[in-house]
Design a protein around this motif. Structure first.
Motif, PDB file in Angstrom:
ATOM      1  N   GLU A 414       0.560  -0.744   0.264  1.00 38.62           N
ATOM      2  CA  GLU A 414       0.512   0.207  -0.047  1.00 38.62           C
ATOM      3  C   GLU A 414       0.857   1.300   0.205  1.00 38.62           C
ATOM      4  N   ARG A 422       0.861   5.540  12.768  1.00 38.63           N
ATOM      5  CA  ARG A 422      -0.454   4.630  12.892  1.00 38.63           C
ATOM      6  C   ARG A 422      -1.238   6.035  12.994  1.00 38.63           C
ATOM      7  N   TYR A 425      -2.099   6.544   8.542  1.00 42.52           N
ATOM      8  CA  TYR A 425      -2.145   5.183   7.969  1.00 42.52           C
ATOM      9  C   TYR A 425      -2.572   3.525   8.922  1.00 42.52           C
ATOM     10  N   VAL A 426      -3.486   3.380   8.284  1.00 47.79           N
ATOM     11  CA  VAL A 426      -4.033   1.543   8.822  1.00 47.79           C
ATOM     12  C   VAL A 426      -3.586   0.520   8.422  1.00 47.79           C
ATOM     13  N   GLY A 428      -4.622  -2.020   5.458  1.00 47.39           N
ATOM     14  CA  GLY A 428      -5.498  -2.551   5.233  1.00 47.39           C
ATOM     15  C   GLY A 428      -6.802  -2.477   5.530  1.00 47.39           C
ATOM     16  N   GLU A 429      -6.535  -1.031   5.756  1.00 49.14           N
ATOM     17  CA  GLU A 429      -7.876   0.025   6.079  1.00 49.14           C
ATOM     18  C   GLU A 429      -8.520   0.799   5.650  1.00 49.14           C
ATOM     19  N   ARG A 430      -7.279   2.416   5.947  1.00 49.60           N
ATOM     20  CA  ARG A 430      -7.256   3.799   5.185  1.00 49.60           C
ATOM     21  C   ARG A 430      -5.693   3.843   5.769  1.00 49.60           C
ATOM     22  N   ARG A 464       2.412  -5.379   2.527  1.00 54.52           N
ATOM     23  CA  ARG A 464       1.346  -6.541   2.545  1.00 54.52           C
ATOM     24  C   ARG A 464       1.173  -7.677   2.508  1.00 54.52           C
ATOM     25  N   GLU A 515     -11.055   2.005  -3.798  1.00 52.49           N
ATOM     26  CA  GLU A 515     -10.309   1.684  -2.828  1.00 52.49           C
ATOM     27  C   GLU A 515      -9.072   1.330  -2.784  1.00 52.49           C
ATOM     28  N   VAL A 517      -6.535  -0.146   0.033  1.00 54.08           N
ATOM     29  CA  VAL A 517      -6.499  -0.606   0.275  1.00 54.08           C
ATOM     30  C   VAL A 517      -6.265  -2.172  -0.196  1.00 54.08           C
ATOM     31  N   ARG A 519      -6.595  -6.668  -0.317  1.00 55.00           N
ATOM     32  CA  ARG A 519      -6.986  -7.641   0.079  1.00 55.00           C
ATOM     33  C   ARG A 519      -6.095  -8.846   0.074  1.00 55.00           C
TER      34      ARG A 519
END
Ligand code: FE2
Length: 528
Positions: A414, A422, A425-426, A428-430, A464, A515, A517, A519
């Protein structure tokens, strides 16, 4: 081999009035040339830079003696080559190392064509190619492979064999290190396969050297198959000239020994344009820009970068230099072209095809792992991230996918400037502004000790998924894009030490439309 008599002027004419064959190489059209020589096609065929109405067709002839050779080309709608839609004859000679490049125009968008070349009774293998869709066309699906880093002497090009067998690819990207300039001295102490010797034995420096090196590569059956199966869009990295090259020099270049850098760079570029199916209108030796864009209807627009020879600064010597705002991976003009082009693109997905890993990769915080990659050019990278995310004052750019090579390992990232923050940025989320898929190498190893891959992931939450960092995994990736998602699937041949068609399927990662992120798709039962 064959013997050939007189080629009449009529052979130069095209079959249909709307179609014309244009010699894109600056070579001569054959009008009436006496030719009575022996010719072989040893280096396969290739096609590239597809547009909706045209595509570059390429081959190379090996004549028995040094004399101009008229080469007939034809392109057809069917594999049996019965429905020929254009043909012509062009002359090649030693001035372009007997390579041939033609650009038939007036083709139909987004369909397959078959093509071949002949000189008298000597005939090349047939190739299959595919044009791009019309710019505004509604396109349901685009599939393409990404490849990089093929060091001939390190192994068999099984990854290219896999690419050749991939069904339904629209196009294949070469993201750099298509050849390596290294000589035997540079590779001492590494595991070279004796049967994969790559002349010249010294490092390529002169035009002759680069031509010789390209010619060896193009004898490889897997590489020939991959070129014959799909059109390619090619961009170089450093090794097409010399390791860690930039505008005014290279890590692997010593002017006292190797002569002026600009001569060597010019030679590497000339051989590249002779031996690869790239449109001549992008040739920097003729003052053109190598970076370019290609639209696949309303679905995808590809932005192909030149991060080597368009205003690139030398790699930084230390961490302070890496953040210098004047340090450039590409010219300000190219940066602007990219950002403006992505912002204005009417395509749903914006795919940036380029060389080195864009996402941050550090050994320790602040210490770039590879100073020659984007982590040595942090200010310009941050400007790109700001543009993607819309924090530079312009509108955000949605559905950004960067594809990269260079690092001989799989990385799925990402894109975010500081993944340790943090707050913003999270994983896998945002907080990310797009994604990056880095392909493993075709054969070149990278000596990252076991465990460092896991260490990288720990230090960099934006990574990721990664693979092959410790075991030298080789392969390629296939990206499959439709209106809903972009999916990257990785493929790893079981070995590069023997010719083999066996490959292992790696993880599949998905970016959904709208999106930013990644998966990780579930593994199928029975998968490792
Ligand atoms: Fe490489």
């Amino acid at each position: 081999m064959s013997r050939r008599g007189f080629l009449g002027a009529a052979a130069a004419a095209s079959a249909l009035p709307l179609l014309s064959g244009c010699d894109d190489s600056g070579g001569r059209q054959a009008s009436a040339l006496q030719f009575d020589g022996m010719v072989e096609f040893r280096h396969g065929v290739a096609s590239g830079d597809p547009e909706p109405d045209s595509v570059v067709l390429w081959t190379r002839v090996t004549p028995g003696e040094d004399m101009p050779v008229p080469v007939r080309w034809e392109i057809a709608e069917d594999e049996a080559m019965e429905e020929v839609v254009a043909h012509g004859t062009v002359v090649t000679d030693a001035s372009r190392d007997y390579t041939v490049k033609v650009v038939p125009r007036g083709l139909e968008p987004h369909r397959h064509y078959w093509y071949r070349f002949s000189v008298g009774e000597a005939r090349s293998m047939s190739g299959r190619t595919k044009t791009a869709p019309a710019p505004g066309a509604a396109v349901e699906r685009v599939r393409f492979a990404i490849t990089s880093c093929a060091l001939y002497s390190f192994g068999y090009f099984n990854a290219y064999g896999g690419v050749a067998r991939q069904p339904d690819l629209d196009v294949v990207f070469s993201l750099g290190d298509y050849i390596y300039e290294y000589g035997a001295d540079d590779l001492e102490g590494t595991n070279l396969l004796p049967e994969r010797h790559m002349p010249p034995s010294h490092a390529a420096v002169s035009l002759d050297d680069y031509r010789t090196r390209h010619a060896v590569y193009k004898t490889d059956p897997d590489l020939q198959a991959a070129h014959a199966a799909h059109p390619w869009i090619c961009t170089w990295d450093d090794h097409e000239t010399a390791n860690n090259s930039y505008d005014d020099g290279a890590g692997n270049h010593d002017e006292a020994v190797d002569g002026p850098w600009q001569d060597r760079k010019r030679a590497g570029i000339q051989a590249y344009f002779e031996w690869l199916p790239v449109r001549e209108e992008y040739n920097p030796n003729h003052g053109a820009d190598f970076y370019r864009r290609t639209r696949y209807g309303d679905l995808v627009e590809f932005f192909v970068l030149d991060t080597r020879f368009d205003g690139r600064s030398p790699p930084p010597e230390n961490a302070e230099e890496a953040v210098d705002p004047d340090r450039m991976m590409m010219s300000a003009a190219q940066e602007r072209w990219l950002i403006d082009g992505m912002r204005r693109s009417g395509a749903r997905w914006k795919v940036v095809a380029q060389q080195t890993m864009l996402a941050p990769l550090e050994l320790l915080p602040g210490e770039p792992f590879l100073a020659d990659s984007w982590s040595g050019y942090i200010a310009q990278r941050n400007r790109l991230f700001e543009a993607f995310g819309g924090s530079d004052g312009g509108p955000a750019i949605d559905n950004v996918v960067v594809v990269s090579g260079d690092i001989h390992s799989t990385f799925c990232n990402e894109l975010t400037p500081d993944s340790r923050d943090r707050e913003s940025y999270v994983p896998g989320e945002r907080g990310s502004v797009g994604v990056e898929f880095v392909c493993p190498s075709v054969t070149t190893p990278l000596a990252i000790p076991i465990g460092v891959g896991a260490y990288f992931r720990l230090l960099h939450p934006h990574i990721r998924h990664s693979e092959g960092t410790s075991d030298g995994g080789h392969g390629y990736a296939v990206l499959d894009i439709d209106a809903r998602r972009c999916e990257a699937a990785y493929f790893y041949p079981l070995s590069v030490l023997l010719p083999s068609q066996q490959e292992r399927s790696g993880r599949v990662l998905q970016l959904r439309e709208g999106e930013t992120v990644l998966r990780l798709m579930p593994l199928l039962a029975g998968d490792p």
